[in-house]
Enzyme design. Structure first.
Site, PDB file in Angstrom:
ATOM      1  N   TYR A 122      54.208 100.067  29.438  1.00 19.79           N
ATOM      2  CA  TYR A 122      53.065  99.502  30.029  1.00 19.79           C
ATOM      3  C   TYR A 122      52.565 100.060  31.408  1.00 19.79           C
ATOM      4  O   TYR A 122      51.302 100.508  31.423  1.00 19.79           O
ATOM      5  CB  TYR A 122      53.310  97.814  30.042  1.00 19.79           C
ATOM      6  CG  TYR A 122      52.205  97.111  30.480  1.00 19.79           C
ATOM      7  CD1 TYR A 122      51.117  96.413  29.608  1.00 19.79           C
ATOM      8  CD2 TYR A 122      52.143  96.430  31.935  1.00 19.79           C
ATOM      9  CE1 TYR A 122      50.079  95.645  30.013  1.00 19.79           C
ATOM     10  CE2 TYR A 122      51.079  95.587  32.445  1.00 19.79           C
ATOM     11  CZ  TYR A 122      50.106  95.340  31.208  1.00 19.79           C
ATOM     12  OH  TYR A 122      49.114  94.591  31.741  1.00 19.79           O
ATOM     13  N   ALA A 158      51.173 103.567  30.889  1.00 17.94           N
ATOM     14  CA  ALA A 158      49.789 103.644  30.700  1.00 17.94           C
ATOM     15  C   ALA A 158      48.867 102.901  31.869  1.00 17.94           C
ATOM     16  O   ALA A 158      47.824 103.862  32.022  1.00 17.94           O
ATOM     17  CB  ALA A 158      49.567 102.570  29.241  1.00 17.94           C
ATOM     18  N   LYS A 159      49.225 101.911  32.342  1.00 20.76           N
ATOM     19  CA  LYS A 159      48.145 101.360  33.292  1.00 20.76           C
ATOM     20  C   LYS A 159      47.789 102.270  34.660  1.00 20.76           C
ATOM     21  O   LYS A 159      46.838 102.462  35.103  1.00 20.76           O
ATOM     22  CB  LYS A 159      48.808 100.004  33.875  1.00 20.76           C
ATOM     23  CG  LYS A 159      48.717  98.825  32.752  1.00 20.76           C
ATOM     24  CD  LYS A 159      47.312  98.997  32.320  1.00 20.76           C
ATOM     25  CE  LYS A 159      46.841  97.514  31.419  1.00 20.76           C
ATOM     26  NZ  LYS A 159      45.762  97.389  30.738  1.00 20.76           N
ATOM     27  N   SER A 217      40.128  98.828  15.876  1.00 22.20           N
ATOM     28  CA  SER A 217      41.044  99.047  16.872  1.00 22.20           C
ATOM     29  C   SER A 217      40.720 100.276  17.533  1.00 22.20           C
ATOM     30  O   SER A 217      40.463 101.059  17.339  1.00 22.20           O
ATOM     31  CB  SER A 217      42.132  99.344  15.957  1.00 22.20           C
ATOM     32  OG  SER A 217      43.370  99.640  16.616  1.00 22.20           O
ATOM     33  N   ALA A 220      45.863  86.547  35.476  1.00 26.34           N
ATOM     34  CA  ALA A 220      45.134  85.105  34.844  1.00 26.34           C
ATOM     35  C   ALA A 220      46.167  84.764  34.033  1.00 26.34           C
ATOM     36  O   ALA A 220      46.873  85.368  33.233  1.00 26.34           O
ATOM     37  CB  ALA A 220      43.784  85.416  34.477  1.00 26.34           C
TER      38      ALA A 220
END
Ligand code: NAI
Length: 301
Positions: free
Chosen positions: A165, A168-169, A73, A197
């Site tokens: 998210y 973090a990105k 992980s 995608a």
């Protein structure tokens, strides 16, 4: 301008048991790279584990490629260090790292528990940091490497229900911005891919018409370019549905005032000028930006 080949190169791709990571692994292998398919094989929100990485390895081997699976992980530094050590002992080097593993736990910020925020940041941002930490000394020792981190339009522009998210990105972009400078003397190039995608992660969020056009292969083409010797350094390359573009952080021309007694009312009254977008520029790195700041500030008295 020949074909982009990766013969003799070794690539680690995290989260490569499914979706985009799988497409990257298959395409890099097709172009000659030995591939490490890392994936703990959990659910979309990060629960459980599976042998998904084995299936991708089988697929690569049945096409005649070289691949090994890794089930560590990205939330475990020891597991990432062990993976890097195993890759060096098996293949002798690490040329490419694609930090792609991810989970989502969408909720508005008002309803989001601390654990859902922290776990998402831990996988995306700290997972990227841990994996880079594990391969960095090898790349420095080799005198080169290519690292591709993964950002998202959600962080770049603001996606409803994704504060964890998105944080973090965009943290990943700050991380890239520093590594692109620190890695330069060792010929390590660090870039970000901003993918779109149809995968299990995006399936619920994507309109059907767009989903039909959004094959992971579109993104893999951009990824392969970033992973190649000819790739740039420190860019954000967005790719999805056949649309390719590059995002950058820009700065308005703004205003410069020497008077230290300037009031908040003056800032309010001149806000339109401060925020005016005509003439916006980006900066290559913080040194360039600092040089500009000094010049601009010293130009008024
Ligand atoms: P996916 O859910 O198909 O693949 C993510 C993979 O990461 C899964 O196989 C999962 O098992 C693995 N993973 C999760 N936690 C892990 C951990 N702790 N250690 C190792 N592996 C782990 O999702 P998809 O769409 O392929 O996403 C890939 C990357 O692209 C992610 O970083 C995602 O945030 C990003 N992205 C995807 C977009 C899209 O349109 N699909 C849009 C923007 C960004």
């Amino acid at each position: 301008m020949g074909e982009l080949r990766f013969d003799g190169r070794v690539a680690i791709i995290t989260g490569a048991g499914a979706g985009l990571g799988r497409a990257y692994a298959l395409e890099l292998s097709r172009r000659g790279a030995a591939v490490v398919v890392n994936d703990l094989g959990g659910s979309i929100s990060g629960e459980g584990s599976s042998r998904a990485a084995d299936e991708v390895v089988d697929e690569i081997r049945s096409n005649g490629g070289r691949a090994i699976a890794d089930f560590g992980s990205v939330t475990d530094q020891n597991a990432m260090n062990e993976m890097a050590a195993r890759v060096v002992s098996e293949f002798g080097r690490i040329d490419i790292l694609v930090a792609n593993a991810g989970i989502i736990r969408d909720r508005t910020f008002a309803k989001m528990g601390a654990a859902d925020f922290e776990d998402v940041v831990d996988v995306h941002l700290m997972g990227t940091v841990r994996t880079v930490r594990a391969v960095w000394p090898t790349m420095v020792g080799q005198g080169g490497g290519r690292i591709i981190v993964t950002t998202s339009g959600s962080g770049l522009f603001g996606g409803f229900g994704q504060s964890n998210y998105a944080a973090a990105k965009m943290g990943i972009i700050g991380f890239m911005n520093v590594l692109k400078v620190e890695g330069a003397k060792s010929s390590i190039k660090v870039n970000a891919i901003g993918p779109m995608a149809l995968t299990r992660m995006s399936a619920d969020a994507m309109p059907e018409a767009l989903a039909k056009r959004s094959h992971p292969n579109h993104v893999a083409a951009a990824l392969v370019y970033l992973a190649s010797d000819e790739g740039p350094n420190g860019v954000i390359l967005n790719a999805g549905g056949g649309l390719y573009s590059s995002s950058r952080i820009v700065d308005s021309v703004g205003i410069t005032v020497a008077d230290e007694n300037i009031s908040a009312e003056t800032v309010r009254d001149r806000w339109e000028e401060i925020a005016n977008t005509s003439g916006e520029r980006g900066w290559k790195n913080m040194s360039d930006y600092s040089r500009y700041l000094v010049e601009k500030i010293m130009s008024v008295s």
